[in-house]
Design a protein around this motif. Structure first.
Motif, PDB file in Angstrom:
ATOM      1  N   VAL A   8      -4.865  -5.872  -4.449  1.00 27.37           N
ATOM      2  CA  VAL A   8      -5.097  -4.438  -4.647  1.00 27.37           C
ATOM      3  C   VAL A   8      -4.333  -3.627  -3.610  1.00 27.37           C
ATOM      4  CG1 VAL A   8      -6.844  -2.621  -4.626  1.00 27.37           C
ATOM      5  CG2 VAL A   8      -7.333  -4.795  -5.745  1.00 27.37           C
ATOM      6  N   THR A   9      -4.437  -4.026  -2.346  1.00 32.09           N
ATOM      7  CA  THR A   9      -3.707  -3.332  -1.287  1.00 32.09           C
ATOM      8  C   THR A   9      -2.206  -3.471  -1.503  1.00 32.09           C
ATOM      9  OG1 THR A   9      -5.510  -3.685   0.287  1.00 32.09           O
ATOM     10  CG2 THR A   9      -3.334  -3.219   1.206  1.00 32.09           C
ATOM     11  N   LEU A  10      -1.765  -4.644  -1.924  1.00 31.05           N
ATOM     12  CA  LEU A  10      -0.350  -4.866  -2.205  1.00 31.05           C
ATOM     13  C   LEU A  10       0.124  -3.959  -3.345  1.00 31.05           C
ATOM     14  CD1 LEU A  10       2.189  -6.473  -1.560  1.00 31.05           C
ATOM     15  CD2 LEU A  10       1.425  -8.225  -3.159  1.00 31.05           C
ATOM     16  N   HIS A  11      -0.758  -3.734  -4.316  1.00 34.22           N
ATOM     17  CA  HIS A  11      -0.421  -2.862  -5.439  1.00 34.22           C
ATOM     18  C   HIS A  11      -0.104  -1.452  -4.946  1.00 34.22           C
ATOM     19  CE1 HIS A  11      -0.352  -2.107  -9.773  1.00 34.22           C
ATOM     20  NE2 HIS A  11      -0.936  -0.938  -9.530  1.00 34.22           N
ATOM     21  N   ALA A  12      -0.910  -0.961  -4.006  1.00 37.74           N
ATOM     22  CA  ALA A  12      -0.681   0.369  -3.440  1.00 37.74           C
ATOM     23  C   ALA A  12       0.608   0.399  -2.625  1.00 37.74           C
ATOM     24  CB  ALA A  12      -1.868   0.773  -2.570  1.00 37.74           C
ATOM     25  N   ILE A  13       0.878  -0.670  -1.872  1.00 36.17           N
ATOM     26  CA  ILE A  13       2.100  -0.743  -1.075  1.00 36.17           C
ATOM     27  C   ILE A  13       3.329  -0.724  -1.978  1.00 36.17           C
ATOM     28  CG2 ILE A  13       3.489  -2.400   0.261  1.00 36.17           C
ATOM     29  CD1 ILE A  13       1.114  -2.846   2.030  1.00 36.17           C
ATOM     30  N   VAL A  14       3.273  -1.498  -3.070  1.00 38.55           N
ATOM     31  CA  VAL A  14       4.404  -1.545  -4.001  1.00 38.55           C
ATOM     32  C   VAL A  14       4.646  -0.171  -4.620  1.00 38.55           C
ATOM     33  CG1 VAL A  14       5.186  -2.472  -6.222  1.00 38.55           C
ATOM     34  CG2 VAL A  14       4.244  -4.009  -4.489  1.00 38.55           C
ATOM     35  N   LYS A  15       3.586   0.534  -4.964  1.00 45.29           N
ATOM     36  CA  LYS A  15       3.744   1.877  -5.530  1.00 45.29           C
ATOM     37  C   LYS A  15       4.428   2.806  -4.529  1.00 45.29           C
ATOM     38  CE  LYS A  15       0.354   2.321  -9.226  1.00 45.29           C
ATOM     39  NZ  LYS A  15       1.347   2.915 -10.160  1.00 45.29           N
ATOM     40  N   GLU A  16       4.061   2.689  -3.268  1.00 43.25           N
ATOM     41  CA  GLU A  16       4.712   3.510  -2.240  1.00 43.25           C
ATOM     42  C   GLU A  16       6.174   3.105  -2.054  1.00 43.25           C
ATOM     43  OE1 GLU A  16       0.792   4.564   0.540  1.00 43.25           O
ATOM     44  OE2 GLU A  16       2.373   3.259   1.316  1.00 43.25           O
ATOM     45  N   ASN A 249      -3.364   5.579  -9.106  1.00 41.86           N
ATOM     46  CA  ASN A 249      -2.867   6.948  -8.978  1.00 41.86           C
ATOM     47  C   ASN A 249      -2.445   7.293  -7.548  1.00 41.86           C
ATOM     48  OD1 ASN A 249      -3.346   7.757 -11.750  1.00 41.86           O
ATOM     49  ND2 ASN A 249      -5.527   7.697 -11.251  1.00 41.86           N
ATOM     50  N   LEU A 250      -2.474   6.312  -6.676  1.00 39.57           N
ATOM     51  CA  LEU A 250      -2.139   6.471  -5.256  1.00 39.57           C
ATOM     52  C   LEU A 250      -2.957   7.571  -4.602  1.00 39.57           C
ATOM     53  CD1 LEU A 250       1.647   5.979  -4.367  1.00 39.57           C
ATOM     54  CD2 LEU A 250      -0.342   4.733  -3.557  1.00 39.57           C
ATOM     55  N   GLU A 251      -4.210   7.656  -4.992  1.00 43.76           N
ATOM     56  CA  GLU A 251      -5.146   8.574  -4.341  1.00 43.76           C
ATOM     57  C   GLU A 251      -5.992   7.772  -3.351  1.00 43.76           C
ATOM     58  OE1 GLU A 251      -7.272  10.119  -7.650  1.00 43.76           O
ATOM     59  OE2 GLU A 251      -5.616  11.388  -8.345  1.00 43.76           O
ATOM     60  N   VAL A 252      -5.281   7.212  -2.382  1.00 40.84           N
ATOM     61  CA  VAL A 252      -5.912   6.251  -1.486  1.00 40.84           C
ATOM     62  C   VAL A 252      -6.191   6.865  -0.119  1.00 40.84           C
ATOM     63  CG1 VAL A 252      -4.977   4.211  -2.623  1.00 40.84           C
ATOM     64  CG2 VAL A 252      -3.605   5.383  -0.899  1.00 40.84           C
ATOM     65  N   LYS A 253      -7.033   6.195   0.631  1.00 45.14           N
ATOM     66  CA  LYS A 253      -7.312   6.576   2.020  1.00 45.14           C
ATOM     67  C   LYS A 253      -7.087   5.347   2.904  1.00 45.14           C
ATOM     68  CE  LYS A 253     -10.601  10.380   1.529  1.00 45.14           C
ATOM     69  NZ  LYS A 253     -11.963  10.855   1.893  1.00 45.14           N
ATOM     70  N   PRO A 254      -5.821   5.032   3.154  1.00 48.28           N
ATOM     71  CA  PRO A 254      -5.520   3.834   3.957  1.00 48.28           C
ATOM     72  C   PRO A 254      -6.149   3.929   5.336  1.00 48.28           C
ATOM     73  CG  PRO A 254      -3.529   4.789   2.999  1.00 48.28           C
ATOM     74  CD  PRO A 254      -4.619   5.790   2.826  1.00 48.28           C
ATOM     75  N   CYS A 255      -6.655   2.816   5.810  1.00 44.89           N
ATOM     76  CA  CYS A 255      -7.265   2.849   7.140  1.00 44.89           C
ATOM     77  C   CYS A 255      -7.130   1.514   7.849  1.00 44.89           C
ATOM     78  CB  CYS A 255      -8.741   3.249   7.056  1.00 44.89           C
ATOM     79  SG  CYS A 255      -9.815   1.953   6.432  1.00 44.89           S
ATOM     80  N   VAL A 256      -7.182   1.584   9.164  1.00 44.32           N
ATOM     81  CA  VAL A 256      -7.279   0.410  10.028  1.00 44.32           C
ATOM     82  C   VAL A 256      -8.629   0.511  10.714  1.00 44.32           C
ATOM     83  CG1 VAL A 256      -6.376  -0.756  12.073  1.00 44.32           C
ATOM     84  CG2 VAL A 256      -4.796   0.191  10.381  1.00 44.32           C
ATOM     85  N   VAL A 257      -9.368  -0.587  10.735  1.00 45.53           N
ATOM     86  CA  VAL A 257     -10.706  -0.551  11.338  1.00 45.53           C
ATOM     87  C   VAL A 257     -10.747  -1.434  12.580  1.00 45.53           C
ATOM     88  CG1 VAL A 257     -11.877   0.016   9.184  1.00 45.53           C
ATOM     89  CG2 VAL A 257     -11.519  -2.390   9.790  1.00 45.53           C
ATOM     90  N   SER A 267      -7.040  -1.666   4.981  1.00 44.03           N
ATOM     91  CA  SER A 267      -7.114  -1.643   3.523  1.00 44.03           C
ATOM     92  C   SER A 267      -6.489  -0.365   2.995  1.00 44.03           C
ATOM     93  CB  SER A 267      -8.565  -1.754   3.057  1.00 44.03           C
ATOM     94  OG  SER A 267      -8.623  -1.794   1.632  1.00 44.03           O
ATOM     95  N   CYS A 268      -6.278  -0.358   1.677  1.00 48.42           N
ATOM     96  CA  CYS A 268      -5.747   0.847   1.041  1.00 48.42           C
ATOM     97  C   CYS A 268      -6.859   1.854   0.767  1.00 48.42           C
ATOM     98  CB  CYS A 268      -5.034   0.487  -0.254  1.00 48.42           C
ATOM     99  SG  CYS A 268      -6.084  -0.364  -1.440  1.00 48.42           S
ATOM    100  N   LYS A 276     -15.831   2.457  13.448  1.00 49.94           N
ATOM    101  CA  LYS A 276     -14.588   2.943  14.033  1.00 49.94           C
ATOM    102  C   LYS A 276     -13.427   2.645  13.098  1.00 49.94           C
ATOM    103  CE  LYS A 276     -11.859   3.049  18.275  1.00 49.94           C
ATOM    104  NZ  LYS A 276     -11.703   2.536  19.650  1.00 49.94           N
ATOM    105  N   ARG A 277     -12.842   3.701  12.541  1.00 48.43           N
ATOM    106  CA  ARG A 277     -11.731   3.514  11.620  1.00 48.43           C
ATOM    107  C   ARG A 277     -10.699   4.617  11.816  1.00 48.43           C
ATOM    108  NH1 ARG A 277     -16.492   4.577   8.753  1.00 48.43           N
ATOM    109  NH2 ARG A 277     -16.489   6.531   7.569  1.00 48.43           N
ATOM    110  N   LEU A 278      -9.455   4.257  11.601  1.00 49.59           N
ATOM    111  CA  LEU A 278      -8.342   5.173  11.788  1.00 49.59           C
ATOM    112  C   LEU A 278      -7.635   5.349  10.447  1.00 49.59           C
ATOM    113  CD1 LEU A 278      -6.698   6.742  13.944  1.00 49.59           C
ATOM    114  CD2 LEU A 278      -5.316   4.680  14.241  1.00 49.59           C
ATOM    115  N   LEU A 279      -7.565   6.590   9.953  1.00 53.70           N
ATOM    116  CA  LEU A 279      -6.965   6.875   8.654  1.00 53.70           C
ATOM    117  C   LEU A 279      -5.469   7.134   8.783  1.00 53.70           C
ATOM    118  CD1 LEU A 279      -9.680   9.194   7.057  1.00 53.70           C
ATOM    119  CD2 LEU A 279      -9.310   6.761   6.636  1.00 53.70           C
ATOM    120  N   PHE A 280      -4.710   6.785   7.741  1.00 52.79           N
ATOM    121  CA  PHE A 280      -3.262   6.976   7.720  1.00 52.79           C
ATOM    122  C   PHE A 280      -2.846   7.696   6.440  1.00 52.79           C
ATOM    123  CE2 PHE A 280      -3.953   3.619  10.699  1.00 52.79           C
ATOM    124  CZ  PHE A 280      -2.949   3.736  11.646  1.00 52.79           C
ATOM    125  N   ASP A 281      -1.651   8.260   6.473  1.00 49.39           N
ATOM    126  CA  ASP A 281      -1.144   8.959   5.292  1.00 49.39           C
ATOM    127  C   ASP A 281      -0.698   7.996   4.209  1.00 49.39           C
ATOM    128  OD1 ASP A 281      -1.580  11.471   6.432  1.00 49.39           O
ATOM    129  OD2 ASP A 281       0.398  11.489   7.383  1.00 49.39           O
TER     130      ASP A 281
END
Length: 469
Positions: A8-16, A249-257, A267-268, A276-281
């Protein structure tokens, strides 16, 4: 480590990746590590670096901002990629369903300057991960970053000249075509398992990370499937569908925890189960941050362990040396008794006959009788000389040994202190300072070659040319 790179996360990466670098041109190709590749790509007026890794512990594909040093002589696979792909255009990037396989079609020219398409296949499958270059028209393997010979796998060979075949794919439900009925039926067949395990078993592209997040959001963490009612099953299904729709639809909230200030997962989607989590664009940015920190931490642990082992080995030798010196000191402490034997034998020299094994006399210091061992092969005067020689030897040795013990104890105290420093270190720079000090003190040779077990995270010394090849 959690398998952060799920389908699933790979799917979002490929779309980007499709959005950013599809249509771009490959300008440079590097292989900074044995199982890592970096492609420099010019796309839509911007420069990108695409990282492909078949590392057994950290297999991945994502854009990166990390600068890597490159060897003076590029490996054979890197040279092959340059020959076939450099200046080629990325025609298409796609994922095989929701599996952890990405295919990158690259338009290039063959030796006769005819149009040709080569496909770079990235298989993200733990220790079986690979990056494989194939000719798209014939599906013939040109080469791979890891060759798989017949004695290594009974399932398939990955060798130049062989036809490319997919690794065995698991028969799971596709998120794209998932219906409530098919989901419920497959889930109930896993009734004796916990929900987190069950979702991984039945859904393509799902990992424990995603399954745990779904169960957390549904307030059923660690629940067994057989305890779930219709309402909960429908709620789980809706959460799964929601994840799919957002990723599609790439309406994701990627984060590192983080756990205890250390990166734990990424995860995507936003992993709300972690405080404790850090969000990314973008998911690519999250992946780059996660793996950079994870590998840095793993490298730190490895270097800390290696340095600690070196110091502990030296200490063990010093402990043995100290024990031996203390035994020698105890023997040297007998010097005074040998001096007494010499004095008493000298006084009684006229009373001693050659051939005796012992001689009894009065110790004039204590007034008590004392027995002195003799060497019957020696004359009385030679026995006297023997004891005075032993006395002088041990007297000199006593002072020398005391000095050696003092020096050894100083070394032990110093190295035990360095072990504490290693334990308290938190950065690679601090470890490097300790190592350099140990080199200056002569405990480590500057160019010492150590036997190190094969480790996917090792960072070998590289020589970099002016062109960073």
């Amino acid at each position: 480590m959690p398998m952060a790179f799920d389908g699933v996360t790979l799917h979002a990466i490929v779309k980007e990746l499709k959005k950013e670098i599809e249509g771009g041109r490959i300008e440079k190709i590097y292989q900074p590590e044995k199982e890592d590749l970096i492609f420099t790509i010019r796309s839509k007026g911007k420069n990108y670096k695409l990282l492909l890794s078949a590392n057994a512990n950290y297999p991945r594909i994502h854009l990166t901002k990390e600068d890597r040093e490159n060897p003076l002589e590029p490996p054979m696979f890197c040279m092959l990629l340059r020959k076939h792909l450099q200046n080629g255009r990325i025609a298409e990037i796609r994922q095989v369903e929701f599996d952890r396989i990405v295919e990158i079609d690259i338009e290039t020219k063959d030796e006769l300057q005819n149009q040709a398409i080569k496909t770079l296949v990235v298989e993200i499958m733990g220790r079986h991960s690979n990056v494989i270059l194939i000719d798209k028209a014939s599906q013939t393997i040109l080469d791979s970053i890891k060759r798989v010979y017949p004695d290594m796998s009974k399932v398939r060979e990955v060798l130049p000249g062989k036809k490319y075949t997919y690794p065995p794919l698991q028969q799971k439900l596709s998120l794209k075509d998932l219906t409530y009925e098919s989901f419920k039926e497959a889930l109930l067949r896993q009734k004796t398992k916990k929900i987190e395990k069950a979702l991984v078993e039945i859904l393509q592209g799902f990992s424990t990370t995603l399954s745990s997040e779904v169960s957390f959001q549904c307030s059923i963490s660690d629940s067994f499937v057989e305890t779930l009612g219709e309402e909960k099953i429908e709620q789980i299904y809706q959460k799964v569908r929601d994840i799919y729709e957002k990723v599609y639809n790439l309406e994701v909230k990627p984060c590192v925890v983080f756990l205890e200030d250390k990166v734990a997962d990424f995860s995507c989607i936003e992993l709300t189960q972690y405080k404790k989590r850090l969000l990314f664009d973008t998911v690519n940015e999250a992946a780059d941050k996660f793996f950079f920190e994870k590998i840095k931490s793993a490298n730190f642990q490895m270097k800390s362990s290696d340095l600690k082992k070196i110091v502990q080995n030296i200490l063990e030798k010093l402990y043995v040396k100290l024990n031996k010196l203390q035994e020698e000191l105890a023997e040297a402490d007998k010097a005074e008794i040998y001096k007494l034997y010499g004095e008493l034998l000298t006084v009684n020299l006229h009373s001693i006959k050659k051939g005796l094994e012992k001689f009894r006399t009065i110790n004039y210091y204590t007034g008590e009788e004392i027995e002195i061992p003799l060497d019957k092969r020696l004359s009385p005067s030679q026995n006297v000389q023997m004891y005075y020689k032993k006395y002088n030897k041990l007297k000199n040795a006593f002072n020398t040994i005391k000095k050696q013990i003092s020096e050894t104890l100083e070394e032990i105290n110093y190295l035990e202190g360095q072990l504490i420093n290693i334990e308290n270190s938190t950065t690679l720079e601090e470890l490097e300072e300790i190592k350099n000090e140990l080199i200056e003190e002569g405990y480590i040779h500057k160019h010492q070659k150590k036997k190190v077990a094969s480790h996917s995270l090792s960072q070998p010394l590289h020589i970099v040319s002016s062109e960073r090849f």
